[in-house]
Design a protein around this motif. Structure first.
Motif, PDB file in Angstrom:
ATOM      1  N   GLU A  21     -54.446  94.320  26.219  1.00 26.05           N
ATOM      2  CA  GLU A  21     -53.983  92.815  26.216  1.00 26.05           C
ATOM      3  C   GLU A  21     -54.758  92.194  27.242  1.00 26.05           C
ATOM      4  O   GLU A  21     -55.145  92.338  28.326  1.00 26.05           O
ATOM      5  N   LEU A  22     -55.084  90.851  26.991  1.00 30.33           N
ATOM      6  CA  LEU A  22     -55.833  89.892  27.639  1.00 30.33           C
ATOM      7  C   LEU A  22     -54.755  88.687  28.155  1.00 30.33           C
ATOM      8  O   LEU A  22     -54.339  88.170  27.192  1.00 30.33           O
ATOM      9  N   ASP A  23     -55.145  88.338  29.306  1.00 33.12           N
ATOM     10  CA  ASP A  23     -54.246  87.035  29.477  1.00 33.12           C
ATOM     11  C   ASP A  23     -55.281  86.017  30.421  1.00 33.12           C
ATOM     12  O   ASP A  23     -55.599  86.581  31.699  1.00 33.12           O
ATOM     13  N   LEU A  24     -55.945  85.221  29.950  1.00 33.76           N
ATOM     14  CA  LEU A  24     -56.871  84.451  30.456  1.00 33.76           C
ATOM     15  C   LEU A  24     -56.607  82.970  30.502  1.00 33.76           C
ATOM     16  O   LEU A  24     -55.771  82.570  29.771  1.00 33.76           O
ATOM     17  N   VAL A  44     -52.639  95.331  30.577  1.00 32.52           N
ATOM     18  CA  VAL A  44     -52.882  93.954  30.590  1.00 32.52           C
ATOM     19  C   VAL A  44     -54.038  93.554  31.617  1.00 32.52           C
ATOM     20  O   VAL A  44     -53.880  93.911  32.826  1.00 32.52           O
ATOM     21  N   THR A  45     -55.140  92.841  31.006  1.00 37.01           N
ATOM     22  CA  THR A  45     -56.050  92.253  31.970  1.00 37.01           C
ATOM     23  C   THR A  45     -55.857  90.767  32.299  1.00 37.01           C
ATOM     24  O   THR A  45     -55.846  90.122  31.227  1.00 37.01           O
ATOM     25  N   ARG A  46     -55.792  90.421  33.349  1.00 36.77           N
ATOM     26  CA  ARG A  46     -55.354  89.096  33.624  1.00 36.77           C
ATOM     27  C   ARG A  46     -56.514  88.312  34.508  1.00 36.77           C
ATOM     28  O   ARG A  46     -56.785  89.006  35.696  1.00 36.77           O
ATOM     29  N   ILE A  47     -56.997  87.143  34.413  1.00 36.58           N
ATOM     30  CA  ILE A  47     -57.845  86.514  35.031  1.00 36.58           C
ATOM     31  C   ILE A  47     -57.145  85.108  35.579  1.00 36.58           C
ATOM     32  O   ILE A  47     -56.636  84.328  34.886  1.00 36.58           O
ATOM     33  N   ARG A  48     -57.227  85.166  36.538  1.00 37.33           N
ATOM     34  CA  ARG A  48     -56.759  83.550  37.462  1.00 37.33           C
ATOM     35  C   ARG A  48     -57.721  83.179  38.458  1.00 37.33           C
ATOM     36  O   ARG A  48     -58.530  83.996  39.162  1.00 37.33           O
ATOM     37  N   ARG A  49     -57.763  81.856  38.485  1.00 37.69           N
ATOM     38  CA  ARG A  49     -58.347  81.198  39.733  1.00 37.69           C
ATOM     39  C   ARG A  49     -57.302  80.839  40.782  1.00 37.69           C
ATOM     40  O   ARG A  49     -56.492  79.898  40.264  1.00 37.69           O
ATOM     41  N   GLU A  50     -57.300  81.252  42.067  1.00 36.31           N
ATOM     42  CA  GLU A  50     -56.404  80.863  43.194  1.00 36.31           C
ATOM     43  C   GLU A  50     -57.068  80.403  44.319  1.00 36.31           C
ATOM     44  O   GLU A  50     -57.907  81.226  44.883  1.00 36.31           O
ATOM     45  N   GLY A  51     -57.148  78.914  44.243  1.00 39.72           N
ATOM     46  CA  GLY A  51     -57.956  78.535  45.406  1.00 39.72           C
ATOM     47  C   GLY A  51     -59.222  78.518  45.400  1.00 39.72           C
ATOM     48  O   GLY A  51     -59.958  78.097  44.434  1.00 39.72           O
ATOM     49  N   GLN A  52     -59.798  79.222  46.495  1.00 39.88           N
ATOM     50  CA  GLN A  52     -61.353  79.366  46.449  1.00 39.88           C
ATOM     51  C   GLN A  52     -61.760  80.759  45.924  1.00 39.88           C
ATOM     52  O   GLN A  52     -62.716  81.443  46.329  1.00 39.88           O
ATOM     53  N   HIS A  53     -60.583  81.530  45.479  1.00 39.84           N
ATOM     54  CA  HIS A  53     -60.870  82.949  45.110  1.00 39.84           C
ATOM     55  C   HIS A  53     -60.669  83.123  43.396  1.00 39.84           C
ATOM     56  O   HIS A  53     -59.760  82.549  42.882  1.00 39.84           O
ATOM     57  N   VAL A  54     -61.160  84.212  42.923  1.00 39.96           N
ATOM     58  CA  VAL A  54     -61.030  84.775  41.590  1.00 39.96           C
ATOM     59  C   VAL A  54     -60.141  85.814  41.504  1.00 39.96           C
ATOM     60  O   VAL A  54     -60.505  86.877  42.270  1.00 39.96           O
ATOM     61  N   ARG A  55     -59.032  85.953  40.858  1.00 39.56           N
ATOM     62  CA  ARG A  55     -58.210  86.947  40.768  1.00 39.56           C
ATOM     63  C   ARG A  55     -58.078  87.879  39.771  1.00 39.56           C
ATOM     64  O   ARG A  55     -57.747  87.127  38.366  1.00 39.56           O
ATOM     65  N   ILE A  56     -58.389  89.000  39.507  1.00 37.72           N
ATOM     66  CA  ILE A  56     -58.467  90.130  38.421  1.00 37.72           C
ATOM     67  C   ILE A  56     -57.348  90.873  38.786  1.00 37.72           C
ATOM     68  O   ILE A  56     -57.518  91.713  39.545  1.00 37.72           O
ATOM     69  N   ASP A  57     -56.428  91.224  37.555  1.00 38.39           N
ATOM     70  CA  ASP A  57     -55.392  92.081  37.506  1.00 38.39           C
ATOM     71  C   ASP A  57     -55.615  92.803  36.625  1.00 38.39           C
ATOM     72  O   ASP A  57     -55.740  92.449  35.344  1.00 38.39           O
ATOM     73  N   VAL A  58     -55.422  94.120  36.733  1.00 39.71           N
ATOM     74  CA  VAL A  58     -55.321  95.162  35.681  1.00 39.71           C
ATOM     75  C   VAL A  58     -54.042  95.927  35.886  1.00 39.71           C
ATOM     76  O   VAL A  58     -53.788  96.769  36.811  1.00 39.71           O
ATOM     77  N   ALA A  59     -52.958  95.646  35.021  1.00 39.20           N
ATOM     78  CA  ALA A  59     -51.623  96.211  35.039  1.00 39.20           C
ATOM     79  C   ALA A  59     -51.335  97.176  33.996  1.00 39.20           C
ATOM     80  O   ALA A  59     -51.812  96.579  32.693  1.00 39.20           O
ATOM     81  N   ASP A  60     -50.707  98.405  34.207  1.00 40.20           N
ATOM     82  CA  ASP A  60     -50.026  98.890  33.246  1.00 40.20           C
ATOM     83  C   ASP A  60     -48.922  99.340  33.395  1.00 40.20           C
ATOM     84  O   ASP A  60     -48.335  99.253  34.525  1.00 40.20           O
ATOM     85  N   ASN A  61     -48.183  99.881  32.504  1.00 33.13           N
ATOM     86  CA  ASN A  61     -46.640 100.108  32.474  1.00 33.13           C
ATOM     87  C   ASN A  61     -46.436 101.821  32.475  1.00 33.13           C
ATOM     88  O   ASN A  61     -45.731 102.164  31.679  1.00 33.13           O
ATOM     89  N   GLY A  62     -47.637 102.350  32.765  1.00 34.17           N
ATOM     90  CA  GLY A  62     -47.670 103.859  32.981  1.00 34.17           C
ATOM     91  C   GLY A  62     -46.681 104.476  33.976  1.00 34.17           C
ATOM     92  O   GLY A  62     -45.870 103.816  34.664  1.00 34.17           O
ATOM     93  N   PRO A  63     -46.806 105.731  34.241  1.00 35.33           N
ATOM     94  CA  PRO A  63     -45.868 106.329  35.147  1.00 35.33           C
ATOM     95  C   PRO A  63     -46.249 106.247  36.638  1.00 35.33           C
ATOM     96  O   PRO A  63     -45.408 106.616  37.428  1.00 35.33           O
ATOM     97  N   GLY A  64     -47.212 105.696  36.946  1.00 37.67           N
ATOM     98  CA  GLY A  64     -47.465 104.960  38.419  1.00 37.67           C
ATOM     99  C   GLY A  64     -48.230 106.178  39.236  1.00 37.67           C
ATOM    100  O   GLY A  64     -48.448 107.330  38.644  1.00 37.67           O
TER     101      GLY A  64
END
Length: 510
Positions: free
Chosen positions: A376-379, A415-435
């Motif tokens: 999944e993509l969250d852009l 899930v791959t999520r891209i966000r701009r937070e202030g003067q930085h770009v935040r890239i999150d790669v999250a999964d619901n696996g076993p950890g």
């Protein structure tokens, strides 16, 4: 008041020393003052008793009848003093005749008066006479008792002498003694307070002056503690000044020991850096040299598979495995060479990179490679750009998604999520696996770190994927964080949107 101020262990050394000096001063002053007041009171009480004994002796040696005391009434019926009165100080006399009846003079007035300097007489009131009789009723010849007559008359030390049925009460005033002791107490208290102020101000100055070398030593240690010592060539220019390294003083011994420790640390760090450089150079050289023979092996393997003559099945399988392993080894060599280049500080390309478009491409590739996962993509609505090396940033995202694909079971949502937070770009790669196991998380970005079997590794792993992610993020002046627990694992990559020389601090991952 903060609770820490109530705990001396949390105070600075200067505060502890100053508090100790002030406490010791107060103890000495209070002890000295108490002893001084006690000895003075004892001496004055002895003088007062001697005076009372003298006054009582004069009374006992004289006549016991009122008229025999040399007292004659004046015109208003009050007793007048005779030659027997003491001239040194005020003396109280009261004659009691017949048990509880109070003796009277010729005019019927009680003989109860105070005479001062042999001339002035002051008759006592009925209440004062009653108080004297009540207090002294149980006194013997050797007893002395303080009696407060009130009404401005003051306190007297009294004694009783008995002759037949006549009891003569004699007293001397204690006001002078009380005033002397009160003045002495005020002087001691005032001197203690004044001395406390002087010792506090002066002691603070002296302590600050004497602890100044220790403060300078602490400043040197603080400067060294702020240096980055974990990677790269390290120099420790900070040293304790020569004036603070005198071995004959305690602070000098600390400063000298700190300098020796810094010399040892600098030598050890230099040795470590040289060893790391040799290893990195070896890895770079070996990786570079291995690229050619690996390419040759792959070429010969591919060439043999194109042979038109029949090839036994087992030979064909063996050649396929050789080609596959050569390809895998070539990937490992390329990763090692990339890490060696990043370690050496080789600059990366700098150009605006559309991170959202990059994420779409990488997620599409991951979907094709592992259709059994949910990708999944969250852009955001607007494209997000960051300056950097497109190929390397592509590798960061590809490695994170490959890590999720390799170490999570089929059906896992990534899930791959891209966000701009202030003067930085935040890239999150999250999964619901076993950890990721808790004991593995602190070293997950180290090289050749592999997940255990609980991550359901489906294929071989070199253990370099996440270390490349961390190295590339660091080369872009960014950072990668990890938060993992059973059912949720999030890798967060921070990239400055204004370039690698950004002065804006990277936010802390929540």
């Amino acid at each position: 008041m903060p609770a820490t101020l109530l705990r001396p262990a949390t105070w600075t050394l200067r505060s502890q020393v100053l508090a100790s000096v002030l406490a010791l001063f107060v103890i000495v002053m209070v002890t000295t003052g108490a002893l001084t007041i006690g000895f003075t009171k004892h001496h004055l009480d002895d003088q007062l008793r001697d005076e009372l004994n003298g006054a009582a002796g004069t009374t006992n040696s004289g006549p016991s009848r009122p008229g025999d005391l040399g007292l004659t009434p004046d015109g208003d019926g009050r007793p007048r003093g005779g030659p027997q009165q003491r001239n040194s100080s005020a003396v109280l006399r009261l004659v009691v005749v017949g048990g509880t009846s109070i003796g009277v003079d010729n005019n019927g007035d009680p003989i109860a008066y105070i005479t001062a300097f042999g001339t002035s007489r002051e008759a006592l009131s009925d209440d004062q006479v009653a108080t004297l009789v009540k207090v002294t009723k149980s006194l013997t010849a050797n007893d002395q008792e303080r009696v407060d007559l009130g009404d401005g008359t003051g306190s007297y030390l009294v004694a009783v002498s008995t002759s037949g049925t006549t009891r003569t009460i004699v007293g001397v005033p204690t006001g002078a003694v009380d005033r002397t002791l009160a003045t002495l107490i005020q002087l001691v208290a005032g001197g203690t307070l004044l001395g406390l102020v002087i010792v506090g101000v002066g002691g603070n100055w002296v302590i600050r002056r004497n602890l100044a070398p220790l403060v300078r030593v602490a400043d040197t240690a603080r400067k060294v503690s702020a240096l980055k010592l974990d990677t790269g060539e390290v120099a420790l220019p900070a040293r304790v000044a020569d004036r603070d390294t005198d071995p004959h003083t305690e602070v000098g011994q600390v400063g000298l020991a700190l300098n020796r420790m810094l010399d040892n640390v600098e030598g050890a760090l230099q040795t470590r850096h040289e060893s790391e450089m040799r290893v990195r150079q070896f890895v770079a050289d070996a990786s570079h040299e291995l690229r050619t023979p690996l390419a040759s092996i792959r070429g010969y393997a591919e060439l043999s598979r194109r042979e038109t003559d029949p090839v036994p099945a087992n030979v064909s399988h063996a050649i396929g495995r050789v080609e596959s392993e050569a390809l895998r080894m070539q990937g490992l060599v390329e990763d090692l060479l990339l890490l060696a280049r990043l370690d050496s500080g080789r600059p990366l390309e700098r150009e605006p990179v559309d991170v959202t478009l990059l994420a779409m491409d990488v997620v599409s590739d991951a979907h094709a490679a592992a259709p059994d996962h949910r990708w999944e993509l969250d852009l955001p609505d607007e494209p997000v750009e960051a300056p950097g090396d497109r190929a390397r940033l592509h590798q960061v995202l590809a490695n994170l998604l490959a890590n999720a694909r390799t170490h999570t079971p089929a059906g896992t949502t990534v899930v791959t999520r891209i966000r701009r937070e202030g003067q930085h770009v935040r890239i999150d790669v999250a999964d619901n696996g076993p950890g990721i196991p808790a004991d593995l998380q602190p070293r997950v970005f180290e090289r050749f770190t592999r997940g255990d079997d609980s991550r359901n590794r489906a294929s071989g792993s070199t253990g370099l994927g996440l270390s490349i992610v961390a190295a590339v993020a660091g080369a872009h002046a960014g950072r990668v964080d990890l938060a993992s627990e059973p059912g949720r694992t999030v890798f967060t990559v921070w990239l400055p949107s204004d370039g690698p020389h950004s002065s804006n601090p990277i936010p802390q991952t929540q």
